[in-house]
Design an enzyme around this catalytic site. Sequence first.
Site, PDB file in Angstrom:
ATOM      1  N   TYR A  86      20.314 -31.469  24.989  1.00  0.00           N
ATOM      2  CA  TYR A  86      20.801 -30.873  23.751  1.00  0.00           C
ATOM      3  C   TYR A  86      21.424 -31.955  22.884  1.00  0.00           C
ATOM      4  O   TYR A  86      22.105 -32.851  23.394  1.00  0.00           O
ATOM      5  CB  TYR A  86      21.849 -29.796  24.070  1.00  0.00           C
ATOM      6  N   ASP A 126      22.574 -27.264  12.095  1.00  0.00           N
ATOM      7  CA  ASP A 126      23.624 -26.690  11.249  1.00  0.00           C
ATOM      8  C   ASP A 126      23.095 -25.470  10.476  1.00  0.00           C
ATOM      9  O   ASP A 126      22.537 -24.573  11.062  1.00  0.00           O
ATOM     10  CB  ASP A 126      24.189 -27.764  10.313  1.00  0.00           C
ATOM     11  N   ASP A 142      33.311 -32.535  12.265  1.00  0.00           N
ATOM     12  CA  ASP A 142      32.159 -31.634  12.218  1.00  0.00           C
ATOM     13  C   ASP A 142      32.363 -30.598  11.114  1.00  0.00           C
ATOM     14  O   ASP A 142      32.642 -29.428  11.368  1.00  0.00           O
ATOM     15  CB  ASP A 142      31.992 -30.956  13.583  1.00  0.00           C
ATOM     16  N   GLU A 157      22.362 -21.786  11.858  1.00  0.00           N
ATOM     17  CA  GLU A 157      23.491 -20.868  11.979  1.00  0.00           C
ATOM     18  C   GLU A 157      23.750 -20.124  10.677  1.00  0.00           C
ATOM     19  O   GLU A 157      23.255 -20.525   9.609  1.00  0.00           O
ATOM     20  CB  GLU A 157      24.741 -21.628  12.414  1.00  0.00           C
ATOM     21  N   CYS A 217      33.002 -26.507  12.652  1.00  0.00           N
ATOM     22  CA  CYS A 217      32.822 -26.392  14.095  1.00  0.00           C
ATOM     23  C   CYS A 217      32.994 -24.933  14.493  1.00  0.00           C
ATOM     24  O   CYS A 217      33.914 -24.238  14.043  1.00  0.00           O
ATOM     25  CB  CYS A 217      33.840 -27.259  14.822  1.00  0.00           C
ATOM     26  N   ARG A 227      21.647 -18.948  15.386  1.00  0.00           N
ATOM     27  CA  ARG A 227      23.029 -18.886  15.868  1.00  0.00           C
ATOM     28  C   ARG A 227      23.853 -18.010  14.934  1.00  0.00           C
ATOM     29  O   ARG A 227      23.767 -18.149  13.707  1.00  0.00           O
ATOM     30  CB  ARG A 227      23.610 -20.302  15.921  1.00  0.00           C
ATOM     31  N   ASP A 277      20.828 -29.329  17.114  1.00  0.00           N
ATOM     32  CA  ASP A 277      21.669 -28.553  16.209  1.00  0.00           C
ATOM     33  C   ASP A 277      21.298 -28.926  14.769  1.00  0.00           C
ATOM     34  O   ASP A 277      21.487 -30.068  14.350  1.00  0.00           O
ATOM     35  CB  ASP A 277      23.133 -28.897  16.510  1.00  0.00           C
ATOM     36  N   ASN A 308      27.018 -21.146  24.980  1.00  0.00           N
ATOM     37  CA  ASN A 308      27.655 -22.426  24.697  1.00  0.00           C
ATOM     38  C   ASN A 308      28.895 -22.566  25.579  1.00  0.00           C
ATOM     39  O   ASN A 308      29.888 -21.875  25.382  1.00  0.00           O
ATOM     40  CB  ASN A 308      28.052 -22.497  23.221  1.00  0.00           C
ATOM     41  N   HIS A 361      18.451 -25.078  16.338  1.00  0.00           N
ATOM     42  CA  HIS A 361      19.123 -23.841  15.961  1.00  0.00           C
ATOM     43  C   HIS A 361      19.728 -23.958  14.574  1.00  0.00           C
ATOM     44  O   HIS A 361      20.207 -25.021  14.158  1.00  0.00           O
ATOM     45  CB  HIS A 361      20.140 -23.378  17.004  1.00  0.00           C
ATOM     46  N   GLU A 366      27.797 -17.661  19.114  1.00  0.00           N
ATOM     47  CA  GLU A 366      28.872 -18.642  19.214  1.00  0.00           C
ATOM     48  C   GLU A 366      30.225 -17.979  19.432  1.00  0.00           C
ATOM     49  O   GLU A 366      30.517 -16.908  18.884  1.00  0.00           O
ATOM     50  CB  GLU A 366      28.910 -19.485  17.941  1.00  0.00           C
TER      51      GLU A 366
END
Length: 310
Positions: A56, A99, A70, A126, A134, A169, A97, A221, A124, A199
């Site tokens: 990952y 975002d 982040d 989100e 984050c 996500r 990731d 996660n 992914h 998440e």
Amino acid sequence: MSSSSAGHLLGSTVSATDRRIALRRGLSSGSIVRMPGAFSPLVAKLVADVGFEGVYVSGAALSADLGLPDIGLTTLTEVTDRGRQIAAATDLPTLIDADTGFGEPMSAARSITMLEDAGLAGCHLEDQVNPKRCGHLDGKAVVPAEQMLGRVKAAVSARRDENFVICARTDARAIEGLDAAIERAKSYADAGADLIFAEALTAPDEFEAFREAVDVPLLANMTEFGKSTLLSAKQLEDLGFNAVIYPVTTLRLAMFAIEQGLREIDSAGTQSGILDTMQHRSRLYELLRYPDYNEFDQNIFDFTIPGGSR
């Protein structure tokens, strides 16, 4: 060693499509796919060597490695370039990731094409507002579900390799509550998401509720120091989850050890007292396959590996 074997030294021996197929098979196998975070290609090599099923690439770890928080400061180019390097380091499928897709639907679509070209097995997206935060921080916000559906649909339509895994996500649990997060996840799956990442779930009963309500594969996660109870891979598998990520674990391990070592050198004036806490030179050379390079071309790689030195 043949010229084809030389190529295998310098990159993955498995095509991007085959790695994507392997990820899809893992998600439907009934056994959980464990994917530790790798913030560099060398870390990815160690993930593979230990025996995990996937790699990952965390946006939080990538940001931190660049010396940034982040909060959506990294670019699609930075993420794609690091993802390409990490994906090429092993034969394992690599999930990255992406975002919020680095913008709205058209940007999300372009992100998919670039990540496909970089050899990733999936990514992914989100439903946070852009720029994101984050997932385990307070103060984040999510876009309306319809806006996220636009991102998912754009990503699915831009996919050229049907095996590329698109994961949606949702960060809605901490903002709108569990029921709303479940409804969002169901709508994202209906829009074509192959995998759902909920998440910041808290207790096991929330993981169980997600599994009961959502029909597609689920990703957990297990990040440290966040809002989720740290469950074992076996516990998550028993709850019906299909994949688990440990996004920043390797970075935290490395940074703790580095800080301790630097403080020792600062106070003692030498690293001689902490040699036993270091990876041995021979182990690093083993991971990097120095002997294989040496065998490939003695004229170029004309060296010997000392057995006992560091």
